[in-house]
Design an enzyme around this catalytic site. Structure first.
Site, PDB file in Angstrom:
ATOM      1  N   GLY A  77      50.384  39.725  39.781  1.00 36.77           N
ATOM      2  CA  GLY A  77      51.231  38.546  39.685  1.00 36.77           C
ATOM      3  C   GLY A  77      52.476  38.851  38.870  1.00 36.77           C
ATOM      4  O   GLY A  77      52.538  39.843  38.138  1.00 36.77           O
ATOM      5  N   GLY A 129      46.614  41.068  40.654  1.00 39.54           N
ATOM      6  CA  GLY A 129      46.761  40.265  41.860  1.00 39.54           C
ATOM      7  C   GLY A 129      46.827  41.084  43.132  1.00 39.54           C
ATOM      8  O   GLY A 129      46.493  40.596  44.214  1.00 39.54           O
ATOM      9  N   GLU A 152      44.229  43.838  32.389  1.00 33.15           N
ATOM     10  CA  GLU A 152      44.623  42.593  31.725  1.00 33.15           C
ATOM     11  C   GLU A 152      44.328  42.540  30.235  1.00 33.15           C
ATOM     12  O   GLU A 152      45.038  41.857  29.481  1.00 33.15           O
ATOM     13  CB  GLU A 152      43.967  41.410  32.436  1.00 33.15           C
ATOM     14  CG  GLU A 152      44.540  41.085  33.801  1.00 33.15           C
ATOM     15  CD  GLU A 152      44.032  42.000  34.904  1.00 33.15           C
ATOM     16  OE1 GLU A 152      44.503  41.871  36.044  1.00 33.15           O
ATOM     17  OE2 GLU A 152      43.155  42.852  34.629  1.00 33.15           O
ATOM     18  N   ASP A 160      40.814  38.961  36.383  1.00 31.77           N
ATOM     19  CA  ASP A 160      40.568  37.720  37.117  1.00 31.77           C
ATOM     20  C   ASP A 160      40.581  37.994  38.619  1.00 31.77           C
ATOM     21  O   ASP A 160      40.031  38.983  39.056  1.00 31.77           O
ATOM     22  CB  ASP A 160      41.562  36.634  36.697  1.00 31.77           C
ATOM     23  CG  ASP A 160      43.019  37.002  36.972  1.00 31.77           C
ATOM     24  OD1 ASP A 160      43.321  38.205  37.168  1.00 31.77           O
ATOM     25  OD2 ASP A 160      43.874  36.100  36.979  1.00 31.77           O
TER      26      ASP A 160
END
Length: 366
Positions: A77, A129, A152, A160
């Site tokens: 992302g 992402g 992350e 995630d």
């Protein structure tokens, strides 16, 4: 003729991403090379809407996603955008940018449950992402330069995009190791772990797309054009380290994992020393949350893992470590984050529970 040569009027374009129907194929092309194809909220929304339209379109038999850049499939992302919007929210200039995560997780869930064959052609960087729009799909074809990671914890977030579902299901404790260290792995390891289903040279990608556009079944296309044996012939570094990784990362508390690694490092296990160094640079809070994620995710469905991850990021976005991590790694690049709390010993274990508690407004996936 390549699939691109057959593209007609069935093209939809959103900044950073293109959607084409080529014969029987719905083709997604990530096209933001200057940002390593970092995904924006607009890109997530357009991707999800197009998948919905192609699901209803009887002309589309399969969907494939690729990158226009040889350097990166997708770096994740758009962290800078998230950082800027989050800082504005902390100044009282709007809400926290949770809508990006909502759009991303809904797309991840749609890909995971997509009824038509979904194929990702992945070469170069595939992180965060970028893993979400590839690993959640049915077929993941790895080029020789694939570099997968979930880094992350180094920026004060947690793995995630459904990784709390797929990482704990990798062989042994490899998923826990990858989550806590953010280690980058290549094609041989991706195949060994099952993160990739097939290997192919990027020179074959057009032939794969052509065959899919012509209506050939995905399994048959991959059997003919992808070469899993080629990837398997490469030594998988993680295979050689598997037993020691399993032993070190099987502990359910972070202090025991670190103690085991430190001792093993003193005895000459180089991976142990590298793991300790990586974890020493990460947010202590993120590490503790991530380990719990890996343990809880083993028992949860993919949808429930996404809901759990949303609860966590909804809280982390309002705190210090994410902004300090991005500042240190991406903005100022001094690589010297000042975490709060600064060490594992300073984190009250009781505070970790609240990251997993239900929210007043939970994530919806439909």
């Amino acid at each position: 003729m390549s699939a691109d040569g057959r593209i007609g009027r069935d093209r939809m374009t959103t900044p950073g991403i293109r959607f084409d129907r080529v014969g029987r194929l719905g083709l997604v092309t990530l096209d933001r090379p200057e940002a390593l194809n970092a995904l924006t909220r607009t890109m997530f929304d357009a991707f999800s809407q197009t998948l919905g339209a192609w699901e209803r379109d009887e002309r589309v038999l399969h969907v494939a996603v690729r990158s226009s850049s040889p350097k990166a499939f997708c770096s994740g992302g758009d962290i800078r955008m998230l950082y800027n919007e989050g800082l504005a929210a902390k100044r009282g200039e709007g809400p926290l940018p949770l809508s990006l995560f909502e759009a991303e997780y809904r797309l991840n869930h749609r890909i995971r449950t997509y009824p038509k064959p979904y194929l990702a052609l992945v070469d170069g960087i595939a992180m965060g992402g970028g893993a979400g729009i590839s690993i959640n799909g049915r077929y993941r074809v790895a080029g020789p330069n694939i570099r997968f990671a979930m880094p992350e914890v180094a920026i004060g977030l947690v793995p995630d995009i459904g990784s709390s579902h797929f990482l704990p299901r990798l062989p042994g404790e490899i998923g826990t190791y990858l989550a806590l260290t953010g280690t980058r792995i290549g094609r041989a390891d991706c195949l060994y772990c099952g993160l990739s289903t097939h290997a192919a040279d990027p020179a074959r990608f057009d032939a794969i797309l052509d065959a899919l556009a012509g209506g050939e079944a995905a399994e048959a296309v991959l059997a003919r054009h992808a070469d899993t044996s080629e990837g398997e012939a490469e030594p998988a570094p993680l295979a050689a380290e598997r037993d020691r990784i399993d032993t070190a990362f099987a502990h359910d508390d972070l202090a025991s994992i670190l103690s085991h690694l430190e001792f093993a490092g003193f005895e000459g296990w180089s991976l142990a020393g590298e793991a300790v160094q990586a974890m020493s640079r990460a947010s202590p809070t993120s590490l503790l949350i991530t380990l719990r994620q890996m343990r809880e995710g083993r028992m949860l469905s993919h949808a429930d893992c996404l809901r759990m991850e949303y609860r966590i990021v909804a809280r982390l976005l309002g705190e210090h470590d994410f902004y300090e991590g991005v500042r240190a790694q991406i903005v100022d690049k001094d690589r010297n984050p000042a975490w709060r709390p600064a060490s594992l010993a300073q984190v009250d274990p009781g505070t970790i529970d609240r990251y997993f508690a239900p929210l007043d407004r939970e994530l919806t996936l439909s």
